[in-house]
Design an enzyme around this catalytic site. Structure first.
Site, PDB file in Angstrom:
ATOM      1  N   SER A  14      -4.888   3.822   2.093  1.00 56.00           N
ATOM      2  CA  SER A  14      -5.162   4.449   0.795  1.00 56.00           C
ATOM      3  C   SER A  14      -6.576   4.083   0.347  1.00 56.00           C
ATOM      4  O   SER A  14      -7.490   4.036   1.154  1.00 56.00           O
ATOM      5  CB  SER A  14      -4.088   4.038  -0.216  1.00 56.00           C
ATOM      6  OG  SER A  14      -3.987   2.626  -0.310  1.00 56.00           O
ATOM      7  N   ASP A 187     -12.472  -3.583 -10.339  1.00 55.83           N
ATOM      8  CA  ASP A 187     -11.665  -3.000 -11.420  1.00 55.83           C
ATOM      9  C   ASP A 187     -10.263  -3.599 -11.492  1.00 55.83           C
ATOM     10  O   ASP A 187      -9.384  -3.055 -12.131  1.00 55.83           O
ATOM     11  CB  ASP A 187     -11.555  -1.485 -11.219  1.00 55.83           C
ATOM     12  CG  ASP A 187     -11.040  -1.127  -9.827  1.00 55.83           C
ATOM     13  OD1 ASP A 187     -10.458  -2.000  -9.157  1.00 55.83           O
ATOM     14  OD2 ASP A 187     -11.222   0.028  -9.405  1.00 55.83           O
ATOM     15  N   HIS A 190      -9.562  -2.818  -6.661  1.00 61.88           N
ATOM     16  CA  HIS A 190     -10.431  -2.417  -5.562  1.00 61.88           C
ATOM     17  C   HIS A 190     -11.477  -3.494  -5.296  1.00 61.88           C
ATOM     18  O   HIS A 190     -11.958  -4.147  -6.216  1.00 61.88           O
ATOM     19  CB  HIS A 190     -11.098  -1.073  -5.858  1.00 61.88           C
ATOM     20  CG  HIS A 190     -10.114   0.043  -5.980  1.00 61.88           C
ATOM     21  ND1 HIS A 190      -9.900   0.721  -7.164  1.00 61.88           N
ATOM     22  CD2 HIS A 190      -9.252   0.569  -5.079  1.00 61.88           C
ATOM     23  CE1 HIS A 190      -8.956   1.638  -6.973  1.00 61.88           C
ATOM     24  NE2 HIS A 190      -8.539   1.559  -5.718  1.00 61.88           N
TER      25      HIS A 190
END
Length: 256
Positions: A14, A187, A190
């Site tokens: 992902s 964040d 990530h």
């Protein structure tokens, strides 16, 4: 197709994979180290969970392909481990289903060829405060917790042990750094450049320590077209040439 006999590495996952060339990401680190040694292909899909991965698995890794990868690195779990929404919408996948999905991915990739090696990455930890600050106005649901991420990471590790697959427990590894909350993420979920360095280091350690033949660590693989040539740069003696194939003076980090 491009000619040559370089090994082929595929990273499948992902957003941790899709963004892995961004912001001095871990894939960019590996692509630099393997720039004359292996071809690296990204198959990253931000926001995806293991259900969606299964939907495209045979398209991304067809068993009928003329050439199969030498190494596949798989990452799913962060989105799966999000908390379920009352509506039933969203990326959450129940733990037992997540494990079965990852097992199907693992078995499929392992079956591609005798040479195909596999490494799984678990879901990383979550800086919940940073995550809420960054995503609070984007998503209407606070759906990520460090505790749940750890549960899914542990399940992934256990599944990999059962199938004898190499696994890197990112949830545990990143938290070994005392300042991980401040240093490892952009964040809350990530990876920052520092977080990516840790991931790259762990991948390289696995590749170095395995008994795979051939060994896929970057220092064990030959550099393509590395023979000496009269067209190489002139050495300081003005009489001989200097082969610069493996010089790494430009790298700020000296990788082992």
């Amino acid at each position: 197709m491009i000619g040559g006999e370089r090994p082929k590495f595929v990273f499948f996952g992902s957003s941790i994979v899709q963004y892995a060339f961004n912001n001095n990401g871990w894939a960019s680190i590996l692509a630099d180290l393997y720039s004359r040694k292996a071809d690296i292909v990204l198959r990253g899909y931000a926001g995806w969970n293991s259900r969606r991965a299964l939907q495209v698995l045979e398209k991304v890794f067809p068993k009928t392909a003329n050439e199969q990868p030498d190494l596949v690195i798989v990452y799913f779990g962060g989105n799966d481990s999000s908390t379920p929404h009352p509506s039933g919408l969203g990326p959450h996948v129940p733990l037992h289903e997540f494990v079965e999905n990852m097992k199907k991915i693992a078995l499929h990739v392992k079956s591609l060829s005798e040479k195909t090696r596999v490494i799984f990455l678990t879901s990383p930890p979550v800086n919940e405060t940073q995550y809420c600050e960054f995503f609070g106005f984007r998503f209407g649901w606070h759906n990520r917790t460090n505790e749940l991420s750890g549960v899914y990471a542990k399940a992934c590790v256990e599944m990999c042990k059962e199938l004898n697959i190499k696994v890197i427990d990112l949830w545990s590894v990143l938290q070994k750094r005392s300042d991980w909350l401040a240093a490892c993420f952009t964040d809350g979920i990530h990876l920052s450049p520092e977080g990516s360095k840790i991931v790259a280091k762990e991948i390289l350690a696995v590749l170095e320590e395995t008994d795979w033949e051939p060994n896929l660590h970057w220092k064990s693989l030959p550099s393509e077209f590395d023979e000496d040539s009269p067209y190489d740069h002139l050495a300081s003696d003005g009489k001989t040439t200097l082969n610069v194939t493996d010089l790494d003076f430009y790298r700020e980090t000296k990788w082992t």
